[in-house]
Design an enzyme around this catalytic site. Structure first.
Site, PDB file in Angstrom:
ATOM      1  N   ARG A 308       0.670  -1.146   0.178  1.00  0.00           N
ATOM      2  CA  ARG A 308       0.058   0.414  -0.007  1.00  0.00           C
ATOM      3  C   ARG A 308       0.638   1.166   0.090  1.00  0.00           C
ATOM      4  O   ARG A 308       0.195   2.374   0.242  1.00  0.00           O
ATOM      5  CB  ARG A 308      -1.219  -0.187   0.969  1.00  0.00           C
ATOM      6  CG  ARG A 308      -1.695   0.917   0.792  1.00  0.00           C
ATOM      7  CD  ARG A 308      -2.819   1.166   2.081  1.00  0.00           C
ATOM      8  NE  ARG A 308      -4.258   0.008   1.817  1.00  0.00           N
ATOM      9  CZ  ARG A 308      -5.717   0.789   0.632  1.00  0.00           C
ATOM     10  NH1 ARG A 308      -5.229   2.143   0.732  1.00  0.00           N
ATOM     11  NH2 ARG A 308      -6.095  -0.022   0.818  1.00  0.00           N
ATOM     12  N   GLU A 713      -9.323   5.731   7.655  1.00  0.00           N
ATOM     13  CA  GLU A 713      -7.399   6.159   7.297  1.00  0.00           C
ATOM     14  C   GLU A 713      -7.949   6.968   6.207  1.00  0.00           C
ATOM     15  O   GLU A 713      -6.686   8.097   7.026  1.00  0.00           O
ATOM     16  CB  GLU A 713      -7.502   4.745   6.914  1.00  0.00           C
ATOM     17  CG  GLU A 713      -6.991   3.577   7.307  1.00  0.00           C
ATOM     18  CD  GLU A 713      -6.556   2.396   6.515  1.00  0.00           C
ATOM     19  OE1 GLU A 713      -5.926   2.186   6.981  1.00  0.00           O
ATOM     20  OE2 GLU A 713      -7.751   2.396   5.547  1.00  0.00           O
TER      21      GLU A 713
END
Length: 768
Positions: A308, A713
């Site tokens: 990621r 997030e």
């Protein structure tokens, strides 16, 4: 249709009535577990003698590797993480045995008496040392497009450098806790503070050598998780399960704060090394980037976290030629793990460092270079091949600059700084583009079970876990809206593996997206059944046209002809119609090929931007946050009150990571920041009273539950604006061509940067 309502457990939280794992009424005979820990970062185990511990009053038994009947490994993906070591320890404080006793005090006394001896071995304790030694977990990961070397060689301007950033402690209010209760028939009921009940169930099954159906895992609620209870709840649940099976009695494993901070992993520290090419206006042309993460002693989720970071090393910027390669370093520290943002923040910090350096090299305003390089709708694809659609960063950016009076304040700051030699103000604006979905495609699935009782009350079960983020609140709202009933008649149940099996972790900001669709589908099935009953009772002939609203069922064309929801439910029961239904959802049309580094791994992107203003003291390096302005894209919010709380909390948590949360280890690898006295997290004192959050309007996202977007997030990365504002303030003490600023940017790091700027010297950007 969005509606602000308080968190469904808000009153219970503030009054203390909310029941967490370790708040339950203790069952008869509950035993308590305490770890025996290793006093070296890496060592050979020469003796594990439990007899002195067993002689202590109240000690019932001791658990070592020899007591594991199944697989002595709790690795979630790669099986390289022993639960209890047999021959060698891998980090300072690792649990080599657990003492099980009648009381916590007796268990602790037994652990102190346990006779263990070790032979110290050479240890690799820092990320840089591991990289230099070539000590890695797994294989390199890479993503590339364009002819990077050619683009670099022909670029009008080039820079190279590196940036390092530290990790972060999750510091959830509730530490790791699990209870295991035998049911008398050879099965186990586990209550665990876990974000992933199905994985906890699977890990316990592997450790015991049992099939999963003999184990039920329930997550009541958590006092915070932030990723730290995604995989790292598993070892403590497994310990409690081992103790319960060995003794036949209920057992409890709950960590105190020091053990929690010692035994569990953190956000990964990262090191980035780059070569970047650009033109004289600051347009990005090429980037060659290496990323190294500190994985700790085992793999855990580090490969996915690194992936990621690779995905998000562009942030909101288009790079026509880009190569990013990553490795997970193997250090002799606790195994690092998931943390809010899951590698995305680290990748974004690197690219923001690069963009700022380009701007200062060209003597251009950093915000101008940032906006010059934004992705363009329909024109651009990412470096991994995903097309940019529904691009909203321009809308967010322009609205934020206007609402915050960013341009006007820049002039005011310059004028003020010119009059004050020892205190400077910094003002910065930074963007966020964050991909939403699990990047491991098969994890993008969720299930639900909705029950309607004969009295019209409703029970909702889904696979997501509640850790204070408001997921249960949103699921309650989804069910109420879908069924057209008042929220008061709905109860959202604790998450349990016997209600919804094979679920994914509540992570990747996908809790509402996935579970909301599953709950909606279950409710739609029930509505279809009730509509078939209602249409006959109303004397109509088309159940498809009925509406469910305000606790009634009616035809839109004849609203006067309606039935109470309760009446239709009661008739359905009498007519032997099922009043329970499952729902299942999987995110469509996403995929990624790791071998080629290409695909469409995300369902969509969430966008946001923040303006932060700070003041820095040139004598001490102390800083204060004067003002924050945020515009964030949450789609058509399911609950604006909850979403604002997530944005504010995420920003503050990111602020802590980037400015004050610093880990310190001694030369032997012993962590020295394992309690609130030595590890500083943000308090209300660090937050400005001038803190404005605006949700992007007219922003419904197609194909997502009621048009909403993920919010867990992405807001954390908004805090990069604080670090960039500090950099602006530091730069105001001189006229530097670059301001490498250590992360976290503690007062000491800021003061070092100021001194170097005043002297015109380079500033080392280092982190532990």
């Amino acid at each position: 249709m969005s509606r602000s309502r308080p968190h469904e457990s808000a009153a219970a939280h503030v009054t203390g009535r909310a029941v967490y794992t370790d708040d339950q009424r203790p069952p008869a005979g509950l035993l308590h577990c305490w770890p025996v820990t290793a006093p070296y970062a890496r060592a050979r185990i020469s003796r594990l003698d439990p007899e002195p511990a067993l002689e202590q009053p109240g000690v019932v038994t001791v658990l070592t590797y020899a007591d594991v009947p199944g697989l002595n490994d709790i690795g979630s993906i790669v099986h390289d993480e022993v639960l209890l070591p047999e021959s060698e320890t891998s980090y300072w404080g690792q649990a080599v045995a657990w003492v099980v006793a009648e009381t916590t005090a007796a268990a602790r006394a037994g652990a102190e008496a346990f006779d263990a001896s070790f032979e110290p071995l050479a240890a690799v304790l820092t990320l840089r040392d591991a990289v230099e030694a070539g000590r890695f977990h797994g294989e390199p990961q890479a993503m590339e497009r364009g002819q990077v070397e050619r683009a670099l060689s022909t670029a009008p301007q080039r820079l190279e450098g590196e940036v390092e950033m530290g990790g972060q402690e999750h510091f959830y209010l509730e530490t790791q806790a699990s209870w295991a209760v035998p049911d008398g028939e050879g099965n186990l009921q586990i209550t665990s503070a876990t974000q992933h009940p199905s994985e906890t169930q699977a890990v316990i099954a592997h450790v015991l050598g049992w099939p999963s159906h003999r184990i039920v895992v329930t997550s009541l609620r958590m006092g915070g998780g932030f990723g730290g209870k995604e995989t790292q709840a598993n070892p403590f649940a497994a310990v409690a399960a081992l103790a319960a099976v060995k003794t036949g009695r209920p057992a409890r494993a709950r960590l105190g704060r020091e053990h929690d901070m010692t035994l569990t992993g953190k956000r990964h520290g990262f090191l980035g090394r780059y070569r970047v090419g650009f033109d004289n206006e600051g347009t990005l042309l090429a980037l060659d980037l290496e990323l190294f993460s500190d994985g700790g002693w085992s793999t855990d989720l580090s490969a996915a976290v690194l992936q990621r970071a690779l995905f998000h090393s562009d942030n909101a910027y288009y790079l026509p030629a880009m190569r990013v390669v990553g490795r997970v370093a193997h250090t002799d520290r606790a195994s690092n793990t998931a943390f809010r943002g899951f590698g995305g923040p680290q990748g974004m910090v690197v690219i923001e460092e690069i963009v700022d350096r380009i701007a200062r090299h060209l003597k251009l305003p950093p915000h101008a270079v940032r906006e010059r390089n934004f992705y363009r709708e329909g024109r651009d694809t990412t470096h991994y091949g995903q097309r940019i659609i529904d691009q909203r960063i321009d809308r967010v950016w322009d609205e934020l600059k206007r609402n915050s009076d960013f341009e006007g304040r820049l002039g005011e700051v310059r004028n003020l700084n010119a009059t004050r030699p020892h205190r400077k103000i910094g003002l910065a604006i930074t963007p966020v583009k964050f991909g939403i979905s699990f990047t491991t495609t098969f994890l993008n699935q969720a299930g639900a079970l909705v029950l309607i009782y004969a009295d019209g009350s409703v029970q909702v079960n889904h696979g997501g876990t509640e850790m204070g983020q408001g997921l249960h609140t949103k699921m309650l709202q989804v069910a109420a809206r879908a069924l057209g009933v008042d929220e008061a008649r709905i109860r959202v149940m604790p998450t349990a593996t016997d209600k919804v099996p094979n679920t994914s972790a509540t992570a990747a900001s996908s809790g509402s997206d996935l579970n909301g669709q599953a709950v909606l589908r279950a409710c739609e099935t029930l509505k279809d059944r009730l509509a078939t009953i209602a249409v006959r009772m109303l004397g109509l002939n088309a159940p498809e046209g009925l509406e469910f609203a305000d606790d009634r069922i009616f035809s839109p064309g004849e609203p006067g002809r309606s039935l109470d929801f309760d009446v239709v439910v009661a008739r359905a029961y009498l007519e032997q119609v099922s009043l329970s239904a499952t729902g299942f959802y999987r995110t469509p049309n996403i995929h990624f090929d790791k071998a080629t580094g290409r695909g469409t791994p995300f369902a969509y992107f969430a966008y946001g931007a923040a303006v932060s203003e700070v003041e820095v003291d040139g004598f001490t390096g102390q800083w204060s946050l004067r003002r924050v302005d945020i515009v964030h894209d949450v789609g058509e919010s399911l609950n604006p009150l909850v979403d604002r709380g997530q944005i504010e909390g995420g920003f503050i948590q990111g602020l802590g990571w980037l400015t004050m949360e610093e880990f310190v280890w001694d030369e032997e690898g012993r962590p020295r920041t394992v309690e609130p006295a030595t590890y500083k997290i943000p308090t209300i004192g660090e937050v400005s009273e001038a803190f404005t959050v605006r949700l992007l309007e007219r922003a419904a996202q197609p194909g997502v539950i009621y048009g909403s977007k993920a919010v867990g997030e992405p807001p954390l990365m908004l805090a990069i604006s604080v670090r960039e504002a500090i950099r602006e303030a530091v730069a105001a003490f001189g006229e530097p061509r670059s301001v490498p600023l250590a992360a976290p940017s503690t007062p000491e790091a800021i003061l070092n940067a100021i001194d170097a700027v005043r002297q015109g010297a380079p500033v080392p950007a280092s982190a532990n």
